[in-house]
Every structure is written in structure tokens, then in C-alpha cells.
Design a protein around this motif. Structure first.
Motif, PDB file in Angstrom:
ATOM      1  N   GLY A   1       0.785  -1.232   0.000  1.00  0.00           N
ATOM      2  CA  GLY A   1       0.000   0.000   0.000  1.00  0.00           C
ATOM      3  C   GLY A   1       0.816   1.280   0.000  1.00  0.00           C
ATOM      4  N   ARG A   2       2.155   1.173  -0.024  1.00  0.00           N
ATOM      5  CA  ARG A   2       3.001   2.382  -0.033  1.00  0.00           C
ATOM      6  C   ARG A   2       3.697   2.543  -1.388  1.00  0.00           C
ATOM      7  N   LEU A   3       3.844   3.793  -1.818  1.00  0.00           N
ATOM      8  CA  LEU A   3       4.487   4.104  -3.111  1.00  0.00           C
ATOM      9  C   LEU A   3       6.004   3.996  -2.948  1.00  0.00           C
TER      10      LEU A   3
ATOM     11  N   HIS B   1      12.176   9.413  -5.632  1.00  0.00           N
ATOM     12  CA  HIS B   1      13.049   9.156  -6.787  1.00  0.00           C
ATOM     13  C   HIS B   1      12.249   9.207  -8.095  1.00  0.00           C
ATOM     14  N   HIS B   2      11.056   8.609  -8.062  1.00  0.00           N
ATOM     15  CA  HIS B   2      10.222   8.629  -9.276  1.00  0.00           C
ATOM     16  C   HIS B   2       9.793  10.058  -9.619  1.00  0.00           C
ATOM     17  N   LEU B   3       9.456  10.836  -8.601  1.00  0.00           N
ATOM     18  CA  LEU B   3       9.029  12.216  -8.871  1.00  0.00           C
ATOM     19  C   LEU B   3      10.197  13.066  -9.373  1.00  0.00           C
TER      20      LEU B   3
ATOM     21  N   GLY C   1      17.295   3.993 -14.289  1.00  0.00           N
ATOM     22  CA  GLY C   1      16.302   3.149 -13.625  1.00  0.00           C
ATOM     23  C   GLY C   1      16.335   3.341 -12.115  1.00  0.00           C
ATOM     24  N   ILE C   2      15.160   3.388 -11.525  1.00  0.00           N
ATOM     25  CA  ILE C   2      15.069   3.541 -10.062  1.00  0.00           C
ATOM     26  C   ILE C   2      15.555   2.246  -9.398  1.00  0.00           C
ATOM     27  N   THR C   3      15.265   1.105 -10.024  1.00  0.00           N
ATOM     28  CA  THR C   3      15.725  -0.182  -9.487  1.00  0.00           C
ATOM     29  C   THR C   3      17.239  -0.292  -9.631  1.00  0.00           C
ATOM     30  N   ARG C   4      17.755   0.153 -10.759  1.00  0.00           N
ATOM     31  CA  ARG C   4      19.212   0.194 -10.968  1.00  0.00           C
ATOM     32  C   ARG C   4      19.887   0.958  -9.839  1.00  0.00           C
ATOM     33  N   ASP C   5      19.379   2.168  -9.581  1.00  0.00           N
ATOM     34  CA  ASP C   5      19.978   2.994  -8.532  1.00  0.00           C
ATOM     35  C   ASP C   5      19.904   2.295  -7.179  1.00  0.00           C
ATOM     36  N   LEU C   6      18.792   1.621  -6.921  1.00  0.00           N
ATOM     37  CA  LEU C   6      18.632   0.933  -5.635  1.00  0.00           C
ATOM     38  C   LEU C   6      19.628  -0.221  -5.516  1.00  0.00           C
ATOM     39  N   VAL C   7      19.806  -0.970  -6.600  1.00  0.00           N
ATOM     40  CA  VAL C   7      20.772  -2.083  -6.576  1.00  0.00           C
ATOM     41  C   VAL C   7      22.184  -1.546  -6.315  1.00  0.00           C
ATOM     42  N   VAL C   8      22.545  -0.454  -6.987  1.00  0.00           N
ATOM     43  CA  VAL C   8      23.867   0.163  -6.773  1.00  0.00           C
ATOM     44  C   VAL C   8      23.993   0.593  -5.306  1.00  0.00           C
ATOM     45  N   GLU C   9      22.935   1.222  -4.787  1.00  0.00           N
ATOM     46  CA  GLU C   9      22.934   1.722  -3.406  1.00  0.00           C
ATOM     47  C   GLU C   9      23.080   0.549  -2.409  1.00  0.00           C
TER      48      GLU C   9
ATOM     49  N   TYR D   1      17.672  -7.051  -1.484  1.00  0.00           N
ATOM     50  CA  TYR D   1      16.589  -6.244  -2.064  1.00  0.00           C
ATOM     51  C   TYR D   1      15.263  -6.539  -1.345  1.00  0.00           C
ATOM     52  N   LYS D   2      15.006  -7.838  -1.084  1.00  0.00           N
ATOM     53  CA  LYS D   2      13.755  -8.196  -0.398  1.00  0.00           C
ATOM     54  C   LYS D   2      13.747  -7.667   1.035  1.00  0.00           C
ATOM     55  N   ASP D   3      14.916  -7.672   1.699  1.00  0.00           N
ATOM     56  CA  ASP D   3      15.015  -7.076   3.045  1.00  0.00           C
ATOM     57  C   ASP D   3      14.662  -5.588   2.982  1.00  0.00           C
ATOM     58  N   TYR D   4      15.194  -4.923   1.959  1.00  0.00           N
ATOM     59  CA  TYR D   4      14.928  -3.491   1.807  1.00  0.00           C
ATOM     60  C   TYR D   4      13.428  -3.248   1.619  1.00  0.00           C
ATOM     61  N   LYS D   5      12.828  -4.074   0.781  1.00  0.00           N
ATOM     62  CA  LYS D   5      11.399  -3.956   0.494  1.00  0.00           C
ATOM     63  C   LYS D   5      10.568  -4.178   1.766  1.00  0.00           C
ATOM     64  N   GLN D   6      10.993  -5.166   2.536  1.00  0.00           N
ATOM     65  CA  GLN D   6      10.293  -5.465   3.792  1.00  0.00           C
ATOM     66  C   GLN D   6      10.390  -4.283   4.755  1.00  0.00           C
ATOM     67  N   ALA D   7      11.593  -3.702   4.841  1.00  0.00           N
ATOM     68  CA  ALA D   7      11.790  -2.527   5.708  1.00  0.00           C
ATOM     69  C   ALA D   7      10.914  -1.381   5.212  1.00  0.00           C
ATOM     70  N   PHE D   8      10.802  -1.251   3.898  1.00  0.00           N
ATOM     71  CA  PHE D   8       9.966  -0.194   3.308  1.00  0.00           C
ATOM     72  C   PHE D   8       8.497  -0.404   3.693  1.00  0.00           C
ATOM     73  N   ILE D   9       8.035  -1.636   3.569  1.00  0.00           N
ATOM     74  CA  ILE D   9       6.631  -1.936   3.888  1.00  0.00           C
ATOM     75  C   ILE D   9       6.349  -1.612   5.356  1.00  0.00           C
ATOM     76  N   GLN D  10       7.359  -1.806   6.196  1.00  0.00           N
ATOM     77  CA  GLN D  10       7.208  -1.502   7.622  1.00  0.00           C
ATOM     78  C   GLN D  10       7.470  -0.025   7.935  1.00  0.00           C
ATOM     79  N   GLY D  11       7.674   0.777   6.902  1.00  0.00           N
ATOM     80  CA  GLY D  11       7.867   2.219   7.105  1.00  0.00           C
ATOM     81  C   GLY D  11       9.261   2.594   7.554  1.00  0.00           C
ATOM     82  N   LYS D  12      10.235   1.660   7.380  1.00  0.00           N
ATOM     83  CA  LYS D  12      11.598   1.940   7.853  1.00  0.00           C
ATOM     84  C   LYS D  12      12.549   2.293   6.708  1.00  0.00           C
ATOM     85  N   ALA D  13      12.031   2.418   5.493  1.00  0.00           N
ATOM     86  CA  ALA D  13      12.875   2.829   4.352  1.00  0.00           C
ATOM     87  C   ALA D  13      11.969   3.590   3.386  1.00  0.00           C
ATOM     88  N   ASP D  14      12.594   4.319   2.433  1.00  0.00           N
ATOM     89  CA  ASP D  14      11.761   5.131   1.525  1.00  0.00           C
ATOM     90  C   ASP D  14      11.520   4.427   0.194  1.00  0.00           C
TER      91      ASP D  14
END
Ligand code: PMP
Length: 290
Positions: free
Chosen positions: A44-46, A51-53, A208-216, A277-290
Motif C-alpha cells: 500500500g506504499r508508493l 526518486h520517481h518524482l 532506472g530507479i531499481t538500478r539505482d537501488l541495486v547500486v545503493e 533487495y527483499k530485506d529493503y522492500k520489507q523494511a519499506f513496507i514496515q515504514g523503515k525505508a523510503d
């Protein structure tokens, strides 16, 4: 035509998809004069909205259009489009064209941009593609020299993707002057001797936003990652090759031009990066990452 969404956004209105109408003189239709964005929605979170904006701002500035909305306005439009009861992950598609005017290449004065957006369930790659990897083919990058703009004019990309599909592959890996730029709708990473390599940003790839995330993520975890031109020879001798995009996430490419990549199976670096990447996504879903 049936639609997976109950409403779309068009120029300030929320409408059933069948009632949304655009003029045949819209410059998007006539010239492909417009840009777009795709934003994944997890839990439910964007995802990576800022980064997209900012990529949206860059695309608009490059085609000399003013951003019709503030970040806050975009956020409220997207949020209203999300299916509230939808348990599945979703994605937002947003398109802005220069607007409606009599056909003439020159920009018409005082034109109002056409703004269109909708949400739909996110279609993930089939699990076997993740488990076994996918096939890709190399093709000449026949696109223009401003691939950094997320332009709606995707004729070359569509031709190249279809060429890949006709050859039994999932993606076309585009090669310009002996150097791998990106996929028809994805960025490309190569793994060689424990290092990641991906094309540098510039006018020949979409940032790519995913590219940047992988690099990060790589750099945050001490994985060496170079943003350097990837020669065709480097691609052919790679240990692993991946494609990245918002909807395909990080997908191993295990065959290129009918030859196996490395040992022909997804590699250990992919396993590691995908877990991070999945850890990052999980943290995002929990509101701990952007
Ligand atoms: N390159 C191209 C040409 C694309 O169309 C896309 C997105 N579909 C990407 C790269 C990946 O960008 P993102 O990670 O922001 O989805």
C-alpha cells in the motif's frame, strides 16, 4: 475491453476507464509528445516515490513541460487511485502529454497538458523465471540519443522487445557501438569476478530507479559496483547477468543469444542481492525505508 481497475485519473477527474476520453488531436497520439512514469506500490506504499518524482521532473524539463502538480498533489492523486481492498502489490502508471492542438510540430502556445494515471495489480515475473533465469538476445540499440527521457514514444523499444520474444527470449539487450546500454525495458547488470558492473548514467540509458537501488544496496553492503561501459566481450564472458526494473525487480539472465551465461544457472551474487533487495522492500513496507 475489460479493465482491472475501477477508475482512472484524467485531467482532474476520477472516471470509470470506459468513460475516460482523449482527443485524437492530442500530441501524445499524433507525435508521441509526452513522458511517463511507473511507480510500484508495495504494502500500500508508493516505493521510492521521491526518486520517481525527481525522474518525472527531469523528463518534463527535458521536453520543456512544466510539472502540472506538486509532490503533495501527485501523492494524493496516486493514493486515491490505489485499490484500497487490493491485497496484491500494485503499480501506478502516469502519463503526461503536451496536450491537444492542431497538428504542427512546433509547440502551440498556451496549451494545457493531458494528465492520465491509473493503478493496476503488479504482475510479477513467473517464479520459474526467478528460479531458472530467463533468455535474452543482443540487438543493435536503434533508439534515439535521449534515452534518459522516459518518453512515451516507445516504438523502437516495442520492436526490439518483440524481436526478443520472436526468438524465444524475454528481453533484448541493446548494444550501441560495441557497448551494452540497457534492456528494451530494463537496466542490465553484469557480475564478473565478484564485482557488479552497470552502464553509467547519461543520454543512452534510462536512469532506472531499481538500478539505482541495486547500486545503493551493493555499496551499503561492501559489494563492489562499477558504473562503467560494459563491452560486448564483458557481457559474453560474464559470470552472471541480471536485468532490473520496477516490475521485474532483479531477474537473472541465464542465456544470451542461445549460449549459457556462466554455468547457465542464476548465480550466488544474484541470490545475495535479491535477498538484500527483499530485506529493503520489507523494511519499506514496515515504514523503515523510503
Ligand atoms: N530502461 C528502460 C528502457 C525502461 O523502460 C525501464 C523501465 N521499464 C528501465 C530501464 C528500468 O527502470 P525502473 O527501474 O525505474 O523501472
Amino acid at each position: 475491453m475489460t479493465h482491472p481497475m475501477s477508475q482512472v485519473y484524467l485531467n482532474g477527474q476520477y472516471l470509470p476507464p470506459d468513460q475516460a476520453r482523449v482527443s485524437v488531436f492530442d500530441r501524445g497520439f499524433i507525435f508521441g509528445d509526452g513522458i511517463y512514469e511507473v511507480i510500484p506500490v508495495f504494502g500500500g506504499r508508493l516505493f521510492r516515490l521521491a526518486h520517481h518524482l525527481s525522474r518525472l521532473d527531469a523528463s518534463l524539463a527535458a521536453i520543456r513541460l512544466r510539472n502540472p502538480h506538486t509532490a503533495q498533489e501527485w501523492n494524493s492523486i496516486f493514493t486515491r487511485l490505489l485499490e484500497k481492498d487490493g491485497k496484491d502489490d500494485q503499480s501506478i502508471y502516469l502519463q503526461i502529454t503536451r496536450g491537444v492542438a492542431p497538428r504542427d510540430h512546433a509547440f502551440p502556445p498556451n496549451i494545457t497538458p493531458t494528465v492520465f494515471a491509473y493503478a493496476q495489480p503488479l504482475k510479477y515475473s513467473p517464479p520459474e523465471q526467478l528460479a531458472q533465469g530467463v533468455a535474452a538476445v543482443t540487438t543493435a540499440d536503434i533508439r534515439w540519443a535521449r534515452c534518459d527521457i522516459k518518453a512515451i514514444a516507445l516504438l523502437a523499444n516495442a520492436l526490439l522487445r518483440q524481436q526478443a520474444i520472436d526468438q524465444g527470449a524475454v528481453e533484448a539487450i541493446l548494444v550501441r557501438d560495441g557497448v551494452v546500454t540497457e534492456g528494451a525495458a530494463s537496466n542490465i547488470f553484469v557480475v564478473k569476478n565478484g564485482r557488479l558492473i552497470t552502464a553509467p548514467k547519461g543520454s543512452f540509458i534510462l536512469p532506472g530507479i531499481t538500478r539505482d537501488l541495486v547500486v545503493e544496496i551493493a555499496r551499503a553492503h561492501g559489494i563492489n559496483c562499477d558504473e562503467l561501459p560494459v563491452k560486448l566481450e564483458t557481457l559474453s564472458s560474464a559470470d552472471e547477468v541480471w536485468l532490473t526494473s520496477s516490475t521485474k525487480e532483479i531477474l537473472p539472465i541465464t542465456r544470451i543469444d542461445d549460449k549459457p551465461v556462466g554455468n547457465g544457472k542464476p548465480g550466488p551474487m544474484h541470490t545475495r542481492m535479491f535477498a538484500l533487495y527483499k530485506d529493503y522492500k520489507q523494511a519499506f513496507i514496515q515504514g523503515k525505508a523510503d
